[in-house]
Design a protein around this motif. Structure first.
Motif, PDB file in Angstrom:
ATOM      1  N   LEU C 169       0.844  -1.199   0.000  1.00 41.69           N
ATOM      2  CA  LEU C 169       0.000   0.000   0.000  1.00 41.69           C
ATOM      3  C   LEU C 169       0.879   1.250   0.000  1.00 41.69           C
ATOM      4  O   LEU C 169       0.562   2.250  -0.628  1.00 41.69           O
ATOM      5  CB  LEU C 169      -0.894   0.037   1.240  1.00 41.69           C
ATOM      6  CG  LEU C 169      -1.992  -1.010   1.353  1.00 41.69           C
ATOM      7  CD1 LEU C 169      -2.766  -0.796   2.627  1.00 41.69           C
ATOM      8  CD2 LEU C 169      -2.916  -0.925   0.159  1.00 41.69           C
ATOM      9  N   LEU C 315     -10.804  -0.198   0.316  1.00 41.39           N
ATOM     10  CA  LEU C 315      -9.640  -0.201  -0.578  1.00 41.39           C
ATOM     11  C   LEU C 315      -9.993  -0.839  -1.915  1.00 41.39           C
ATOM     12  O   LEU C 315      -9.716  -0.303  -2.985  1.00 41.39           O
ATOM     13  CB  LEU C 315      -8.501  -0.970   0.101  1.00 41.39           C
ATOM     14  CG  LEU C 315      -7.252  -1.208  -0.740  1.00 41.39           C
ATOM     15  CD1 LEU C 315      -6.402   0.041  -0.767  1.00 41.39           C
ATOM     16  CD2 LEU C 315      -6.431  -2.372  -0.206  1.00 41.39           C
ATOM     17  N   MET C 375      -8.785   4.430   2.258  1.00 38.40           N
ATOM     18  CA  MET C 375      -8.683   3.502   3.373  1.00 38.40           C
ATOM     19  C   MET C 375      -8.103   4.218   4.597  1.00 38.40           C
ATOM     20  O   MET C 375      -8.613   4.077   5.713  1.00 38.40           O
ATOM     21  CB  MET C 375      -7.822   2.303   3.005  1.00 38.40           C
ATOM     22  CG  MET C 375      -7.867   1.237   4.061  1.00 38.40           C
ATOM     23  SD  MET C 375      -7.060  -0.283   3.587  1.00 38.40           S
ATOM     24  CE  MET C 375      -5.391   0.123   3.954  1.00 38.40           C
TER      25      MET C 375
END
Lengths: 200, 268, 466
Positions: C169, C315, C375
């Motif tokens: 991420l 996400l 997120m």
């Protein structure tokens, strides 16, 4: 007033009962935690009895096998060595292996030579003082630590001396003789260390 | 509030739409059936342990199955002579990769990863496939690298396909199967003129093995039972301790509730 | 000097003498009084108020079991998986300690989520408890980090690929992302180095921060006092003689006995999982995590543990279409709404410029970046709750229908997103997750307006029930 004391009495007994029950439960809970620090099954498996083949061991030679992570010495004693042992009786602290009988010397080794068969000495090579492993000084003759040395083992850490039967000399830091592990003869040439005959 | 209901309905529908490629048979196992576990242990040592290790399992633990040390040594120890050893295989991972194309996985906890139903169905779902390298394929695990080790026992199976016009019919026939089955759905273009879009795939025994189908199922049941036990050998103890703990907690529950109520008499 | 002049505790006897001796050197009785016997808590706490003390209790369980697990665990890629199984099989009672730790992790999140929901129900984050709330959200963040680092340690397939995905991420961050991800892992993929450092974070770094924050959280609580289901301040109505709040009762013994009862109920639930269903059907211990980590093969279906799934859904919901058709128009609409309600021209300008910059970003950067941003926002947004809620009352009991509907919707959406995060992706599910994501954010971003216009009931002077 009596009402008040009634209330207090039942309250007190409840507090005591709960505290006792809770305390007992807490103690019981801590047991598994403490137990988890005991040797695991792996440690126990590694500590299982080991076999040693003494067929190749010539008189006067010593071999070391590992049992529970400790050195176990097997010494093939010559006739002269056995005679020396008899002569050191006066110098050693516990000639008849009478101290801590069950722990240090199994019954079948509680004799002059501390062994099942006189020729073969089987001891754990860990000094009874603070756990060092003594060195071989098998040959008789004058040594720096003892002018009339009759052969045995010398601990380099704090100078304790042991004779050829693993018996500790008087007036030395180490309190006890070297430990004789439980062992048994599987045949004339094979020894099982870590298990007595009666168990098997 | 309406949006809410719609959303909930949507979620429920999604849950239903989840597809399951192969219907797994439920494994009739029982971790307290000691006889079955012992038989399973023997099958495991005889057939699986040649290639697969169970490297987190110690032979010594088999004593928990009611076997004596002597029995374990005589019947179950092939790769070592020490009961304190782990259930390893002689083959190294590198050799295994060369010989078999892929290293056979360790089976110590495989039952917790796959589940007993999967294992039970898998072991009963091999079929002959001339196109695969080993000559075998599996309904549950397509193109599996493992050959069908137990085929002399189970006999040889082949896959069969039957076409149906609707799902219900196909499922009804599928449910009567004793082995694994699955239904492939074709799109309307792929289907023939008759519109049979639902292909039921099943397996059928072509040549019998040394065991009857029932005997073979029982053997696999015992094997899976053992593997499930092996994946967590402390499971019986765990539950037994659990009952005791629950009992103690119930006593504490009563005591602390009374204590709470007693003190709160003061609060008005 | 002042300490030496302190009064003797009470009465005589060796025990009291000892107490006096300590008390003249350490504020023992003072601390005891301040935080327990003379800390006045509202007498109308209900079911929801158990979860704070329960969360503290789980923290203790996690620390104690954690200490014993580290005695046998090996943070080494070659040995980690086997060492966990070694604990489960060969260490006496190891299975019990490990199951307590794995179950404790999930129950920790359940307690914390319910504790946070309590705050949202009764406005516990409102003035003067903003900092208390912020410490709480920081604890929540630490807990997420703790859970994430800890989840790598068993070194199963889910551990490995979960860490791989989450570390990647950071890769989405423009410019520094790729280097940052490598720095976090200490390697080009998740590896032995990653495992070893995650172990360090899990057993010492994060727990230290967590403990410090818990202390800060409690100190802040005892400074401002506990809130209650009516959302009124008990400090406002005091007994003129004693100066004690009329609706307050001493925490000890009243809430200590009540919370002890709560702990026993908790332990029953906890033990049911630990002894009878330790993997909780694959939710607490995932099936695929019983397969050792294999860097060459991703499992067919990977999902984070349940407590991360709502954010994970957000996400995954962020696709190119979602950015273009929902996020971009959302930013425009929100900017217009802000400009319409702001009075100062300078703030209006700032909002406008920010919106244009955001819009440019939305249309130019990958959806991957925005997924990560959304997120992160979905968690960080909790920090701002004290300032988003502009209702005249604190408690849901006196709030109007709009707020009640909004909160109900939020809870439902949270569960739906959580459920979707455990499942594999289909078109329908992505759509549902996108609707859910939109509702999730609308709940927060529209709060300043709907909480203000909502028709609320008047708050009572004093707490109501019991």
């Amino acid at each position: 007033m009596s009402d008040q004391s009634q209330v207090n009495r039942s309250r007190r007994s409840l507090v005591i009962a709960s505290a006792c029950a809770g305390g007992a439960a807490a103690v019981a809970t801590s047991v598994p935690f403490a137990a988890s620090m005991l040797p695991s099954e792996r440690a126990e498996a590694l500590g299982a009895p080991v076999e040693a083949d003494i067929g190749q061991l010539n008189p006067g030679e010593k071999m070391t096998v590992e049992w529970r992570g400790q050195p176990v010495w097997i010494l093939h004693r010559t006739k002269e060595m056995l005679e020396e042992i008899e002569r050191t009786d006066g110098k050693v602290a516990d000639p008849k292996s009478e101290r801590k009988k069950g722990e240090l010397t199994p019954e079948y080794a509680r004799n002059e030579y501390r062994s099942i068969k006189p020729e073969y000495l089987v001891v754990v090579g860990i000094c009874s003082h603070l756990g060092c492993s003594p060195q071989d000084r098998l040959k008789p003759g004058p040594e720096a630590f003892e002018s009339q040395w009759t052969g045995g083992f010398y601990c380099p850490c704090h100078g304790s001396l042991f004779d050829l039967a693993g018996r500790v000399y008087k007036n030395k830091p180490a309190p006890d003789n070297l430990k004789v592990p439980p062992y048994t003869y599987l045949s004339d040439t094979r020894i099982l260390i870590g298990e007595d005959k009666k168990k098997a | 509030m309406k949006a809410l209901v719609v959303l909930l309905a949507l979620a429920a529908q999604l849950a239903l739409a989840a597809e399951e490629p192969v219907r797994l048979d439920s494994a009739p196992i029982d971790p307290r059936d000691v006889a079955s576990l012992q038989t399973g242990a023997r099958s495991f040592v005889n057939y699986c342990l040649n290639c697969h290790s169970a490297g987190m399992m110690r032979y010594h633990k088999l004593l928990d199955l009611g076997l004596t040390e002597q029995q374990v040594k005589e019947n179950l120890l092939f790769t070592t002579d020490k009961i304190g050893e782990l259930m390893n295989v002689a083959m190294t991972r590198k050799d295994a990769k060369e010989w078999l194309g892929t290293a056979p996985p360790d089976l110590s906890v495989i039952a917790r990863a796959r589940g007993p139903d999967w294992l039970y169905t898998y072991m009963r779902s091999f079929y002959r496939d001339p196109e695969s390298a080993t000559g075998w394929n599996n309904m549950v695990f397509e193109h599996v690298a493992m050959p069908h080790v137990l085929w002399t026992l189970s006999g040889q199976q082949v896959q069969e396909e039957r076409k149906f016009k609707n799902m219900e019919q196909a499922e009804a026939v599928g449910r009567q199967q004793k082995n694994a089955w699955k239904i492939d759905v074709l799109t309307p273009d792929q289907a023939g003129k008759d519109g049979e879009r639902f292909i039921l795939k099943t397996i059928r025994t072509e040549t019998a093995g040394s065991l009857s189908q029932i005997e073979y199922d029982i053997m696999v049941r015992d094997l899976v039972n053992f593997m499930t036990w092996m994946s967590e050998p402390n499971q019986i103890t765990r539950k037994q301790v659990g009952y005791v703990v629950m009992l103690v907690l119930l006593v504490l529950l009563v005591l602390t509730y009374l204590l709470y109520k007693e003190f709160w008499k003061d609060v008005h | 000097m002042a300490a030496a002049e302190k009064q003797a505790v009470t009465g005589a006897g060796p025990f009291n003498d000892l107490l006096t001796w300590i008390d003249q050197r350490f504020p023992l009785m003072e601390t005891w009084r301040k935080h327990l016997t003379e800390y006045y808590a509202p007498k109308n706490f209900n079911f929801w108020y158990y979860f704070g003390s329960l969360a503290l209790f789980v923290l203790v369980i996690q620390i104690v079991t954690g200490i014993f697990l580290t005695m046998n665990y090996k943070p080494d890629a070659a040995q980690a998986f086997a060492s966990v199984e070694y604990i489960m099989r060969e260490v006496p009672w190891g299975w019990w300690i490990r199951y307590m730790h794995s179950t404790g992790a999930s129950l920790f999140f359940i307690c914390v989520y319910l504790h946070m929901f309590r705050a949202m129900l009764y406005g516990s984050y409102r003035r003067p408890r903003e900092l208390l709330w912020i410490f709480g959200v920081l604890i929540f963040l630490c807990l997420m980090a703790e859970a994430f680092f800890g989840y790598l340690l068993p070194w199963g397939q889910m551990s490995y690929w979960g860490a791989q995905v989450i570390v990647n991420l950071f890769d989405a961050i423009p410019v520094i992302g790729p280097d940052l991800a490598i720095w976090i892992r200490g390697d080009f993929v998740v590896s032995d180095a990653t495992l070893n450092r995650f172990f360090a974070y899990h057993v010492i770094a994060v727990p230290l921060a967590l403990l410090a924050l818990v202390v800060a959280h409690l100190l802040a609580l005892h400074e401002v006092g506990s809130s209650n289901p009516d959302g009124v301040e008990i400090k406002n109505v005091k007994d003129p003689k004693t100066g004690r709040p009329l609706d307050g009762i001493p925490f000890h013994p009243y809430y200590t006995v009540k919370d002890t009862f709560g702990v026993v109920v908790f332990l029953i639930v906890f033990s049911m999982v630990v002894f009878f269903a330790p993997d909780a059907g694959g939710y607490f211990l995932e099936h695929n995590n019983f397969i050792p980590a294999d860097p060459l093969k991703t499992p067919a279906h990977i999902a984070p543990v349940w407590y991360f799934t709502p954010y994970y859904s957000i996400l995954r919901a962020t696709t190119d279409d979602f950015v273009l058709w929902v996020l971009a128009p959302g930013v425009v609409a929100f900017a217009l709404l802000l400009i319409w309600s702001m009075k100062k021209n300078s703030t209006r300008m700032t909002v406008g410029v920010t919106a244009i910059v955001l819009l440019a970003g939305l249309l130019n950067l990958d959806a991957k970046v925005w997924g990560v941003v959304l997120m992160a926002t979905s968690v960080m947004i909790f920090f701002f709750l004290p300032w988003l809620d502009r209702s005249p009352v604190k408690s849901i009991r006196y709030k109007g229908p709009i707020t009640k509907t909004a909160l109900t919707l939020f809870v439902i959406v949270f569960f739906v997103l959580g459920y979707l995060g455990t499942e594999s992706v289909t078109e329908g599910r992505t759509l549902a997750a996108q609707i859910g994501t939109a509702v999730y954010f609308l709940f927060f971003f529209l709060m300043p307006w709907y909480s203000k216009i909502d028709k609320c009931l008047p708050e009572p002077e004093r707490v109501t029930s019991k």
